[in-house]
Design an enzyme around this catalytic site. Structure first.
Site, mmCIF file in Angstrom:
data_model
loop_
_atom_site.group_PDB
_atom_site.id
_atom_site.type_symbol
_atom_site.label_atom_id
_atom_site.label_comp_id
_atom_site.label_asym_id
_atom_site.label_seq_id
_atom_site.Cartn_x
_atom_site.Cartn_y
_atom_site.Cartn_z
ATOM 1 N N SER A 116 0.846 -1.199 0.000
ATOM 2 C CA SER A 116 0.000 0.000 0.000
ATOM 3 C C SER A 116 0.887 1.257 0.000
ATOM 4 O O SER A 116 1.691 1.440 -0.916
ATOM 5 C CB SER A 116 -0.975 -0.055 1.177
ATOM 6 O OG SER A 116 -2.029 0.878 1.014
ATOM 7 N N ASP A 256 -9.352 -5.726 -4.551
ATOM 8 C CA ASP A 256 -8.489 -4.736 -3.910
ATOM 9 C C ASP A 256 -9.005 -3.317 -4.123
ATOM 10 O O ASP A 256 -9.483 -2.963 -5.207
ATOM 11 C CB ASP A 256 -7.087 -4.845 -4.529
ATOM 12 C CG ASP A 256 -5.963 -4.411 -3.625
ATOM 13 O OD1 ASP A 256 -6.161 -3.466 -2.849
ATOM 14 O OD2 ASP A 256 -4.880 -5.012 -3.715
ATOM 15 N N HIS A 283 -7.271 -6.044 -0.239
ATOM 16 C CA HIS A 283 -6.069 -5.227 -0.076
ATOM 17 C C HIS A 283 -4.946 -5.906 0.694
ATOM 18 O O HIS A 283 -3.825 -5.392 0.732
ATOM 19 C CB HIS A 283 -6.464 -3.918 0.634
ATOM 20 C CG HIS A 283 -5.465 -2.815 0.508
ATOM 21 N ND1 HIS A 283 -4.927 -2.417 -0.694
ATOM 22 C CD2 HIS A 283 -4.906 -2.005 1.451
ATOM 23 C CE1 HIS A 283 -4.087 -1.407 -0.497
ATOM 24 N NE2 HIS A 283 -4.039 -1.154 0.800
#
Length: 310
Positions: A116, A256, A283
């Site tokens: 991320s 995601d 995610h």
């Protein structure tokens, strides 16, 4: 989904000075000259290393050390709740990463994985072409925040109408801590952040730490994953991606919040790149499809190691 199971214990924990501050780290496995270590960069910005602890599986699978750390302002590293937006910059976290690599004596040989925000930071590190970087893994990251926000808005438009209405009402009033707003946010998170519900303890630990001290996340991102008001809102690395000179692995989940549109610029512009999408994940595929993720990552790192050894 991967059934919850034990995490691999650390072999060593410590603190390295970073100017007048401190960065906490942990190492799983042994730092050894014949096995390039993997350094992991957590997300947020403003989360902690905890939710990435499954990455320590790679120490058992590959014999390489896996290094986690809490970025400044978070977890076990120095907290600075009094600092404002001019302090919390990409350059600060790049300098902290450089300092950690130097302090651990691995600047001449390391793999890097960012998840991320960590993938954004990892890309920022890689475009500078550090001599010791052997590979980059970008997991669940956007190449620009403009793409991230556009896709988040598209995904939230697919939520149940009552959840959408609650989100809009409280965002208009800026009542982001209202229980109804948080409940509506969770609907999005259960779809697009972590589909293992209830969340595993290591994921819960990172969310709890974020709630305890939201300084970095609130300043750089905003109140949540899809309502981005912070200093990163105009961030982009798209026009610099062709400078990444190491083999790069992209990983994302089919559900995601880092959608294909967010990831595509990495695939288009990085010269030596491959991209895998895990079908049951959102995610956090390293949690949601743990074994498949580790198999994929271990294979990529082994391939890079073989190329370097030739």
């Amino acid at each position: 989904m991967t059934a919850p199971r034990a995490l691999v214990a650390a072999d060593r924990e410590g603190i390295v000075p970073f100017g007048e501050y401190e960065t906490w780290y942990r190492i799983t496995g042994e730092l050894r000259p014949d096995r390039t270590p993997l350094v992991t960069l957590h997300g947020g910005p403003g989360c902690t290393h905890d939710y990435l602890l499954t990455m320590a599986d790679l120490a058992e699978r590959t014999g390489r050390a896996v290094i986690h750390y809490d970025q400044l302002g978070n977890g076990r590293s120095t907290h600075l709740p009094e600092e404002g937006a001019d302090f919390w910059t990409v350059e600060l976290f790049l300098a902290e990463l450089d300092n950690l690599l130097e302090s651990l004596g691995i600047t001449d040989d390391y793999h890097l994985l960012g998840q991320s925000w960590g993938g954004m930071l990892g890309a920022e590190h890689a475009v500078r072409r550090p001599a010791g970087l052997r590979s980059l893994t970008i997991a669940d990251s956007p190449a620009s925040m403009e793409l991230w926000v556009a896709e988040a808005n598209r995904l939230r438009a697919l939520l149940p109408p009552e959840a959408q209405a609650t989100l809009l009402a409280h965002e208009a009033d800026e009542t982001y801590d209202h229980p109804d707003y948080l409940k509506a946010v969770q609907v999005f998170y259960d779809r697009h952040v972590c589909r293992v519900v209830p969340n595993p303890p290591e994921v819960t630990a990172s969310f709890a730490a974020l709630e305890t001290d939201p300084t970095v996340y609130g300043t750089m991102n905003g109140p949540n994953e899809f309502h981005v008001l912070g200093t990163l809102r105009s961030w982009s690395i798209i026009d610099r991606l062709d400078r990444i000179a190491v083999p790069t692995q992209l990983i994302s989940g089919a559900h995601d919040e880092a959608t294909p549109a967010c990831v595509q610029p990495f695939a288009d512009a990085i010269p030596d790149v491959r991209w895998d999408v895990l079908p049951e994940s959102s995610h956090l595929p390293h949690v949601e499809e743990r074994d498949d993720f580790m198999t994929l990552l271990a294979g990529f790192l082994a391939t890079v190691d073989e190329r370097v050894a030739r």
